[in-house]
Design a protein around this motif. Sequence first.
Motif, PDB file in Angstrom:
ATOM      1  N   GLU A  19      41.480  72.586  46.751  1.00  0.00           N
ATOM      2  CA  GLU A  19      41.089  71.209  46.906  1.00  0.00           C
ATOM      3  C   GLU A  19      39.922  70.938  48.001  1.00  0.00           C
ATOM      4  O   GLU A  19      39.057  69.964  48.030  1.00  0.00           O
ATOM      5  N   HIS A  46      37.879  59.909  42.913  1.00  0.00           N
ATOM      6  CA  HIS A  46      38.491  61.170  43.049  1.00  0.00           C
ATOM      7  C   HIS A  46      38.250  61.988  44.519  1.00  0.00           C
ATOM      8  O   HIS A  46      39.264  62.945  44.543  1.00  0.00           O
ATOM      9  N   THR A  50      41.400  63.171  46.423  1.00  0.00           N
ATOM     10  CA  THR A  50      41.379  64.708  46.662  1.00  0.00           C
ATOM     11  C   THR A  50      41.500  65.208  48.177  1.00  0.00           C
ATOM     12  O   THR A  50      42.427  65.910  48.511  1.00  0.00           O
ATOM     13  N   GLN A  53      45.418  64.672  48.506  1.00  0.00           N
ATOM     14  CA  GLN A  53      45.893  65.973  47.961  1.00  0.00           C
ATOM     15  C   GLN A  53      46.019  66.919  48.919  1.00  0.00           C
ATOM     16  O   GLN A  53      46.810  67.691  49.249  1.00  0.00           O
ATOM     17  N   GLU A 108      43.010  72.629  38.079  1.00  0.00           N
ATOM     18  CA  GLU A 108      43.855  72.313  39.000  1.00  0.00           C
ATOM     19  C   GLU A 108      45.216  71.850  38.372  1.00  0.00           C
ATOM     20  O   GLU A 108      46.292  71.955  38.894  1.00  0.00           O
ATOM     21  N   GLU A 138      45.084  64.641  38.537  1.00  0.00           N
ATOM     22  CA  GLU A 138      44.378  65.417  37.990  1.00  0.00           C
ATOM     23  C   GLU A 138      44.052  65.341  36.435  1.00  0.00           C
ATOM     24  O   GLU A 138      43.121  65.370  36.083  1.00  0.00           O
TER      25      GLU A 138
HETATM   26 MG    MG Z   1      42.523  68.098  43.313  1.00  0.00          MG
END
Ligand code: MG
Length: 169
Positions: A19, A46, A50, A53, A108, A138
């Motif tokens: 990540e 994203h 991310t 995440q 991912e 993802e």
């Molecule tokens: Mg990711």
Amino acid sequence: MATKHENLVSWLRDAHAMEQQAERMLTAQKERLHNYPKLRTRIEKHIEETLGQRETLERALTRLGSEPSTLKDMSGKLMAFGQAMGGMVMSDEVVKGAMSGYVFETLEIASYTVLIAAAKAVGDTQTQQDCEAILQQEIAMADWLREHLPELSQAFLDRSDTPGLEAKR
Ligand code: MG
Ligand code: FE
């Protein structure tokens, strides 16, 4: 040998490194993009996902009595991706970037699919659910990139074929 718990922790650390690399690649890509606003907007979204995440993985590692490893972890394994993405001075970098992005999202997807199985094996429901939620993000990004590749390629080809227009990014 390693316990299930140890493998889960090790794979969470790999995912954390992944990540961090995703964040670097997406940010570099976004900053270079000028003529493809839809792609840029999706990448920005994203990047936000991310960051979330990475934080989720950090919380999971803390719960399991570990922490993200700082340098070495997965950098070697992912170096090929970094090189592929880093050297984007090519005339068709927007297309190559979207292709590389799709490949990375697929990596991912595979990683979180493995993590879900590992969390299940250990009986760590929280980590399992967290990884299932990340997996959906993802998959959505991979689907978006794949579905928009034709449109993006067409836009690139049109710009490329028009005098005075920049096409590559
Ligand atoms: Mg990711
Ligand atoms: Fe991703």
